[in-house]
Design a protein around this motif. Structure first.
Motif, PDB file in Angstrom:
ATOM      1  N   ASP A  67       0.932  -1.719  -0.024  1.00  0.00           N
ATOM      2  CA  ASP A  67       0.000   0.008  -0.164  1.00  0.00           C
ATOM      3  C   ASP A  67       1.009   1.367  -0.082  1.00  0.00           C
ATOM      4  O   ASP A  67       0.862   2.017  -0.669  1.00  0.00           O
ATOM      5  CB  ASP A  67      -1.101  -0.146   1.703  1.00  0.00           C
ATOM      6  CG  ASP A  67      -2.026  -1.215   0.853  1.00  0.00           C
ATOM      7  OD1 ASP A  67      -2.397  -1.657  -0.091  1.00  0.00           O
ATOM      8  OD2 ASP A  67      -2.252  -1.400   2.222  1.00  0.00           O
ATOM      9  N   ALA A  70       2.518   1.440  -3.324  1.00  0.00           N
ATOM     10  CA  ALA A  70       1.720   1.757  -4.829  1.00  0.00           C
ATOM     11  C   ALA A  70       1.113   3.164  -4.030  1.00  0.00           C
ATOM     12  O   ALA A  70       1.146   4.348  -5.262  1.00  0.00           O
ATOM     13  CB  ALA A  70       0.316   1.415  -4.413  1.00  0.00           C
ATOM     14  N   ALA A  71       1.243   3.711  -2.678  1.00  0.00           N
ATOM     15  CA  ALA A  71       0.586   5.390  -2.649  1.00  0.00           C
ATOM     16  C   ALA A  71       2.091   6.419  -3.380  1.00  0.00           C
ATOM     17  O   ALA A  71       1.694   7.338  -3.911  1.00  0.00           O
ATOM     18  CB  ALA A  71       0.621   5.497  -1.386  1.00  0.00           C
ATOM     19  N   LYS A  72       3.055   5.957  -2.641  1.00  0.00           N
ATOM     20  CA  LYS A  72       4.569   6.748  -3.543  1.00  0.00           C
ATOM     21  C   LYS A  72       4.388   6.902  -5.194  1.00  0.00           C
ATOM     22  O   LYS A  72       4.638   7.302  -5.290  1.00  0.00           O
ATOM     23  CB  LYS A  72       5.617   6.233  -2.636  1.00  0.00           C
ATOM     24  CG  LYS A  72       6.808   6.270  -3.215  1.00  0.00           C
ATOM     25  CD  LYS A  72       8.441   6.312  -2.509  1.00  0.00           C
ATOM     26  CE  LYS A  72       8.900   6.731  -3.764  1.00  0.00           C
ATOM     27  NZ  LYS A  72      10.768   5.983  -2.840  1.00  0.00           N
ATOM     28  N   GLU A  73       4.012   5.305  -5.837  1.00  0.00           N
ATOM     29  CA  GLU A  73       4.039   5.406  -7.373  1.00  0.00           C
ATOM     30  C   GLU A  73       2.689   6.548  -7.776  1.00  0.00           C
ATOM     31  O   GLU A  73       3.064   7.285  -8.986  1.00  0.00           O
ATOM     32  CB  GLU A  73       3.490   3.800  -7.499  1.00  0.00           C
ATOM     33  CG  GLU A  73       5.031   2.971  -7.678  1.00  0.00           C
ATOM     34  CD  GLU A  73       4.849   1.666  -8.275  1.00  0.00           C
ATOM     35  OE1 GLU A  73       3.170   1.739  -8.607  1.00  0.00           O
ATOM     36  OE2 GLU A  73       5.552   0.496  -7.298  1.00  0.00           O
ATOM     37  N   ASP A  74       1.389   6.070  -6.777  1.00  0.00           N
ATOM     38  CA  ASP A  74       0.569   7.433  -7.725  1.00  0.00           C
ATOM     39  C   ASP A  74       0.953   8.465  -7.459  1.00  0.00           C
ATOM     40  O   ASP A  74       0.860   9.551  -8.600  1.00  0.00           O
ATOM     41  CB  ASP A  74      -0.741   6.753  -6.482  1.00  0.00           C
ATOM     42  CG  ASP A  74      -1.681   5.373  -6.967  1.00  0.00           C
ATOM     43  OD1 ASP A  74      -0.969   5.349  -8.183  1.00  0.00           O
ATOM     44  OD2 ASP A  74      -2.028   4.922  -6.328  1.00  0.00           O
ATOM     45  N   GLY A  75       1.634   8.880  -6.347  1.00  0.00           N
ATOM     46  CA  GLY A  75       2.293  10.203  -6.549  1.00  0.00           C
ATOM     47  C   GLY A  75       2.984  10.974  -7.727  1.00  0.00           C
ATOM     48  O   GLY A  75       2.854  11.373  -8.014  1.00  0.00           O
ATOM     49  N   GLU A  77       3.630   9.468 -10.326  1.00  0.00           N
ATOM     50  CA  GLU A  77       2.213   9.766 -12.046  1.00  0.00           C
ATOM     51  C   GLU A  77       1.894  10.772 -12.051  1.00  0.00           C
ATOM     52  O   GLU A  77       1.771  10.945 -13.193  1.00  0.00           O
ATOM     53  CB  GLU A  77       1.627   7.956 -11.966  1.00  0.00           C
ATOM     54  CG  GLU A  77       2.846   6.611 -12.189  1.00  0.00           C
ATOM     55  CD  GLU A  77       1.902   6.141 -11.874  1.00  0.00           C
ATOM     56  OE1 GLU A  77       0.704   5.787 -11.990  1.00  0.00           O
ATOM     57  OE2 GLU A  77       2.222   4.411 -11.873  1.00  0.00           O
ATOM     58  N   ARG A  78       1.366  10.813 -11.267  1.00  0.00           N
ATOM     59  CA  ARG A  78       0.314  12.488 -10.744  1.00  0.00           C
ATOM     60  C   ARG A  78       1.354  13.844 -11.326  1.00  0.00           C
ATOM     61  O   ARG A  78       0.832  14.289 -11.475  1.00  0.00           O
ATOM     62  CB  ARG A  78       0.130  12.714  -9.478  1.00  0.00           C
ATOM     63  CG  ARG A  78      -1.787  11.599  -9.008  1.00  0.00           C
ATOM     64  CD  ARG A  78      -2.506  12.276  -8.612  1.00  0.00           C
ATOM     65  NE  ARG A  78      -1.956  12.278  -7.370  1.00  0.00           N
ATOM     66  CZ  ARG A  78      -1.734  11.956  -5.892  1.00  0.00           C
ATOM     67  NH1 ARG A  78      -2.877  10.664  -5.694  1.00  0.00           N
ATOM     68  NH2 ARG A  78      -1.234  12.004  -4.845  1.00  0.00           N
ATOM     69  N   ASP A  80       3.729  15.027  -8.400  1.00  0.00           N
ATOM     70  CA  ASP A  80       3.408  15.608  -7.394  1.00  0.00           C
ATOM     71  C   ASP A  80       4.252  16.488  -7.240  1.00  0.00           C
ATOM     72  O   ASP A  80       4.439  17.506  -5.755  1.00  0.00           O
ATOM     73  CB  ASP A  80       3.758  14.716  -5.734  1.00  0.00           C
ATOM     74  CG  ASP A  80       4.959  14.221  -6.257  1.00  0.00           C
ATOM     75  OD1 ASP A  80       6.397  14.558  -7.296  1.00  0.00           O
ATOM     76  OD2 ASP A  80       5.746  13.296  -5.443  1.00  0.00           O
TER      77      ASP A  80
END
Length: 85
Positions: A67, A70-75, A77-78, A80
């Motif tokens: 988790d 995944a949160a780090k990757e989402d950041g 990809e967006r 940040d």
């Protein structure tokens, strides 16, 4: 670690380290031999429960790690803001 204490503690209430330590004790006792069949079967059953409890704890830890990653990757990809000019 006494047999009375370990038998009194439900496996579901044990943390990872306590379950692991008791499982080690169970395995060593079984490997040493000298138990009658009923005692050996009881220890084996307890060991199976302890092993399952350890696996539950490890699966939970793995999920927490996944988790966070995944949160780090989402950041990333967006976008940040780290690459923004």
């Amino acid at each position: 670690m006494s047999e009375d204490t370990t038998e009194a503690t439900p496996v579901a209430e044990l943390g990872f380290e306590a379950a692991r330590d008791e499982l080690i004790h169970v395995v060593r006792t079984l490997e040493a031999g000298g138990q009658d069949l009923d005692s050996s079967l009881g220890l084996w059953e307890r060991g199976e429960e302890l092993a399952s409890r350890c696996e539950e704890h490890l699966a939970g830890a793995r999920k927490r790690i996944d988790d966070v990653l995944a949160a780090k990757e989402d950041g990333s990809e967006r976008g940040d803001g780290a690459d923004a000019e």
